[in-house]
Design an enzyme around this catalytic site. Sequence first.
Site, PDB file in Angstrom:
ATOM      1  N   ALA A  10       0.829  -1.202   0.000  1.00 26.29           N
ATOM      2  CA  ALA A  10       0.000   0.000   0.000  1.00 26.29           C
ATOM      3  C   ALA A  10       0.866   1.255   0.000  1.00 26.29           C
ATOM      4  O   ALA A  10       0.658   2.177  -0.794  1.00 26.29           O
ATOM      5  CB  ALA A  10      -0.930   0.002   1.208  1.00 26.29           C
ATOM      6  N   ARG A  13       3.350   1.263  -3.380  1.00 23.06           N
ATOM      7  CA  ARG A  13       2.819   1.229  -4.735  1.00 23.06           C
ATOM      8  C   ARG A  13       1.423   1.837  -4.889  1.00 23.06           C
ATOM      9  O   ARG A  13       1.192   2.656  -5.773  1.00 23.06           O
ATOM     10  CB  ARG A  13       2.779  -0.233  -5.221  1.00 23.06           C
ATOM     11  CG  ARG A  13       4.133  -0.924  -5.262  1.00 23.06           C
ATOM     12  CD  ARG A  13       5.061  -0.267  -6.257  1.00 23.06           C
ATOM     13  NE  ARG A  13       6.239  -1.098  -6.514  1.00 23.06           N
ATOM     14  CZ  ARG A  13       7.267  -0.702  -7.255  1.00 23.06           C
ATOM     15  NH1 ARG A  13       7.265   0.491  -7.812  1.00 23.06           N
ATOM     16  NH2 ARG A  13       8.308  -1.509  -7.440  1.00 23.06           N
ATOM     17  N   ARG A  32      -4.360  -0.990  13.868  1.00 18.43           N
ATOM     18  CA  ARG A  32      -4.343  -1.418  15.261  1.00 18.43           C
ATOM     19  C   ARG A  32      -3.215  -0.728  16.007  1.00 18.43           C
ATOM     20  O   ARG A  32      -3.213  -0.676  17.229  1.00 18.43           O
ATOM     21  CB  ARG A  32      -4.202  -2.935  15.307  1.00 18.43           C
ATOM     22  CG  ARG A  32      -5.473  -3.620  14.800  1.00 18.43           C
ATOM     23  CD  ARG A  32      -5.318  -5.090  14.591  1.00 18.43           C
ATOM     24  NE  ARG A  32      -6.604  -5.667  14.158  1.00 18.43           N
ATOM     25  CZ  ARG A  32      -6.725  -6.849  13.606  1.00 18.43           C
ATOM     26  NH1 ARG A  32      -5.657  -7.603  13.406  1.00 18.43           N
ATOM     27  NH2 ARG A  32      -7.913  -7.292  13.251  1.00 18.43           N
ATOM     28  N   TYR A  52     -10.373  -1.340  12.500  1.00 14.62           N
ATOM     29  CA  TYR A  52     -10.939  -1.483  11.157  1.00 14.62           C
ATOM     30  C   TYR A  52     -12.449  -1.278  11.152  1.00 14.62           C
ATOM     31  O   TYR A  52     -13.017  -0.733  10.206  1.00 14.62           O
ATOM     32  CB  TYR A  52     -10.611  -2.870  10.595  1.00 14.62           C
ATOM     33  CG  TYR A  52      -9.135  -3.186  10.532  1.00 14.62           C
ATOM     34  CD1 TYR A  52      -8.183  -2.181  10.420  1.00 14.62           C
ATOM     35  CD2 TYR A  52      -8.692  -4.502  10.604  1.00 14.62           C
ATOM     36  CE1 TYR A  52      -6.832  -2.468  10.366  1.00 14.62           C
ATOM     37  CE2 TYR A  52      -7.337  -4.812  10.549  1.00 14.62           C
ATOM     38  CZ  TYR A  52      -6.411  -3.794  10.438  1.00 14.62           C
ATOM     39  OH  TYR A  52      -5.080  -4.089  10.388  1.00 14.62           O
ATOM     40  N   LEU A  68      -4.417  -6.360   3.774  1.00 10.93           N
ATOM     41  CA  LEU A  68      -4.090  -7.114   4.977  1.00 10.93           C
ATOM     42  C   LEU A  68      -3.466  -8.463   4.614  1.00 10.93           C
ATOM     43  O   LEU A  68      -3.473  -8.874   3.454  1.00 10.93           O
ATOM     44  CB  LEU A  68      -5.357  -7.331   5.803  1.00 10.93           C
ATOM     45  CG  LEU A  68      -6.064  -6.073   6.310  1.00 10.93           C
ATOM     46  CD1 LEU A  68      -7.409  -6.426   6.921  1.00 10.93           C
ATOM     47  CD2 LEU A  68      -5.193  -5.325   7.306  1.00 10.93           C
ATOM     48  N   LYS A  91      -4.370  -9.116  -4.041  1.00  9.67           N
ATOM     49  CA  LYS A  91      -4.371 -10.527  -4.418  1.00  9.67           C
ATOM     50  C   LYS A  91      -3.690 -11.330  -3.303  1.00  9.67           C
ATOM     51  O   LYS A  91      -2.816 -10.804  -2.607  1.00  9.67           O
ATOM     52  CB  LYS A  91      -3.674 -10.731  -5.766  1.00  9.67           C
ATOM     53  CG  LYS A  91      -2.219 -10.221  -5.817  1.00  9.67           C
ATOM     54  CD  LYS A  91      -1.240 -11.201  -5.196  1.00  9.67           C
ATOM     55  CE  LYS A  91       0.089 -10.582  -4.960  1.00  9.67           C
ATOM     56  NZ  LYS A  91       0.907 -11.386  -4.035  1.00  9.67           N
ATOM     57  N   ARG A 159       4.765 -13.856   5.187  1.00  6.71           N
ATOM     58  CA  ARG A 159       4.723 -14.913   4.177  1.00  6.71           C
ATOM     59  C   ARG A 159       5.139 -16.267   4.735  1.00  6.71           C
ATOM     60  O   ARG A 159       4.870 -17.303   4.121  1.00  6.71           O
ATOM     61  CB  ARG A 159       5.620 -14.540   2.988  1.00  6.71           C
ATOM     62  CG  ARG A 159       5.150 -13.318   2.218  1.00  6.71           C
ATOM     63  CD  ARG A 159       6.226 -12.838   1.263  1.00  6.71           C
ATOM     64  NE  ARG A 159       5.824 -11.648   0.529  1.00  6.71           N
ATOM     65  CZ  ARG A 159       5.919 -10.419   1.007  1.00  6.71           C
ATOM     66  NH1 ARG A 159       6.397 -10.214   2.238  1.00  6.71           N
ATOM     67  NH2 ARG A 159       5.546  -9.375   0.281  1.00  6.71           N
ATOM     68  N   ASP A 171       1.252 -16.024  -2.679  1.00  4.66           N
ATOM     69  CA  ASP A 171       1.928 -14.736  -2.828  1.00  4.66           C
ATOM     70  C   ASP A 171       2.551 -14.558  -4.195  1.00  4.66           C
ATOM     71  O   ASP A 171       2.562 -13.454  -4.738  1.00  4.66           O
ATOM     72  CB  ASP A 171       2.998 -14.575  -1.744  1.00  4.66           C
ATOM     73  CG  ASP A 171       3.259 -13.119  -1.420  1.00  4.66           C
ATOM     74  OD1 ASP A 171       4.357 -12.625  -1.711  1.00  4.66           O
ATOM     75  OD2 ASP A 171       2.342 -12.468  -0.900  1.00  4.66           O
ATOM     76  N   TYR A 228      15.334 -13.090  -8.342  1.00  2.00           N
ATOM     77  CA  TYR A 228      14.110 -12.505  -8.881  1.00  2.00           C
ATOM     78  C   TYR A 228      13.905 -12.914 -10.338  1.00  2.00           C
ATOM     79  O   TYR A 228      14.798 -12.787 -11.184  1.00  2.00           O
ATOM     80  CB  TYR A 228      14.163 -10.979  -8.781  1.00  2.00           C
ATOM     81  CG  TYR A 228      12.952 -10.298  -9.366  1.00  2.00           C
ATOM     82  CD1 TYR A 228      11.800 -10.148  -8.606  1.00  2.00           C
ATOM     83  CD2 TYR A 228      12.945  -9.838 -10.678  1.00  2.00           C
ATOM     84  CE1 TYR A 228      10.674  -9.538  -9.136  1.00  2.00           C
ATOM     85  CE2 TYR A 228      11.829  -9.230 -11.220  1.00  2.00           C
ATOM     86  CZ  TYR A 228      10.689  -9.085 -10.442  1.00  2.00           C
ATOM     87  OH  TYR A 228       9.579  -8.490 -10.981  1.00  2.00           O
TER      88      TYR A 228
END
Length: 327
Positions: A10, A13, A32, A52, A68, A91, A159, A171, A228
């Site tokens: 967020a 990007r 929070r 929230y 989230l 996503k 992750r 992911d 990558y």
Amino acid sequence: MGLLGSADIAVRRVLPAVARTPDIELVAVAGRNMATARRTADRFGGSPVEGYERLIASPDVDAVYLPLPNALHAPWTLRALEAGKHVLVEKPMTTREDLTADAVRSARRRGLVLRENLMFVHHGQHARVRELVEDGAIGELRQLSATFAFPARPAGDIRHRPELGGGALLDAGVYPLGAAQLFLGTGLEVAGAALRHGPTGVDVEGSALLRRADGVCAHLAFGMDHSYTARYELWGTRGRITVHRAFTPPADHRPEIALEQDGRTLAVEHPAQDQYAAAVAAFVAAVRGSGTREDGLASAVDRARLVDDVRTAAGRPAQNRRRAPGP
């Protein structure tokens, strides 16, 4: 728009893209941790909100952006829709097909816009590739291969936490799955899959073989313990097309579309484009009525089915899964 949580995607990007997009304004940032929410609001605008639920209940908020952790997408998407808010959710939309189908039905029932923020599909380079394929540049399409992987994150990264919906399939794997849908259509069958799991129990890499009814196949690979890589290749009877930096190109990146025919490789030019701004603009257009509200919903449910089927084929079916009756 209201923001739930100050996730990295967020801040790096999407919120900069929101700031550059007409007809949308960030008015609230819920967290929070109020110090984090305040820092995000100070940088991008709006007011910090504790919790929230308070943001979702605010009459000043028309739409919610939800970046989230994956496991929290389904419950908070449903709560936002029930409160009458349009939703842009990172996503994957949810972690399972049945949960994704539930969210889609809820949005349709209420006449609200629900979008899964799979941003790469909004970049014009992929439409250019489709034009080349449809014009016969590589003859008849026979196979697709796609890979998305990135270096390992720190041990405490979300992750690596199974309870938060971590893992490479959710992911990273959704990008190659999305590329397969983009060029081969929906309704693909998972013919085989493999997942390697790390010490915390989440999958850290995987591969899948998809098959279309006519026999055209897609070979997919993904991971989060790799150098990558973000590319796909379309291989036909007369040549092939390869796209590098296919899924997360910077806004100033000029696409690298390589068209190989008869032993020669031609560079197909395409201008740089900000896919993050394009994704936000498409969401705004849908909310304001100049875009298609249904755009991407069927694909999102179908992609969630593929995720479930990859797990099953790899011997790791999702717990408490129920097959969705359809969106």
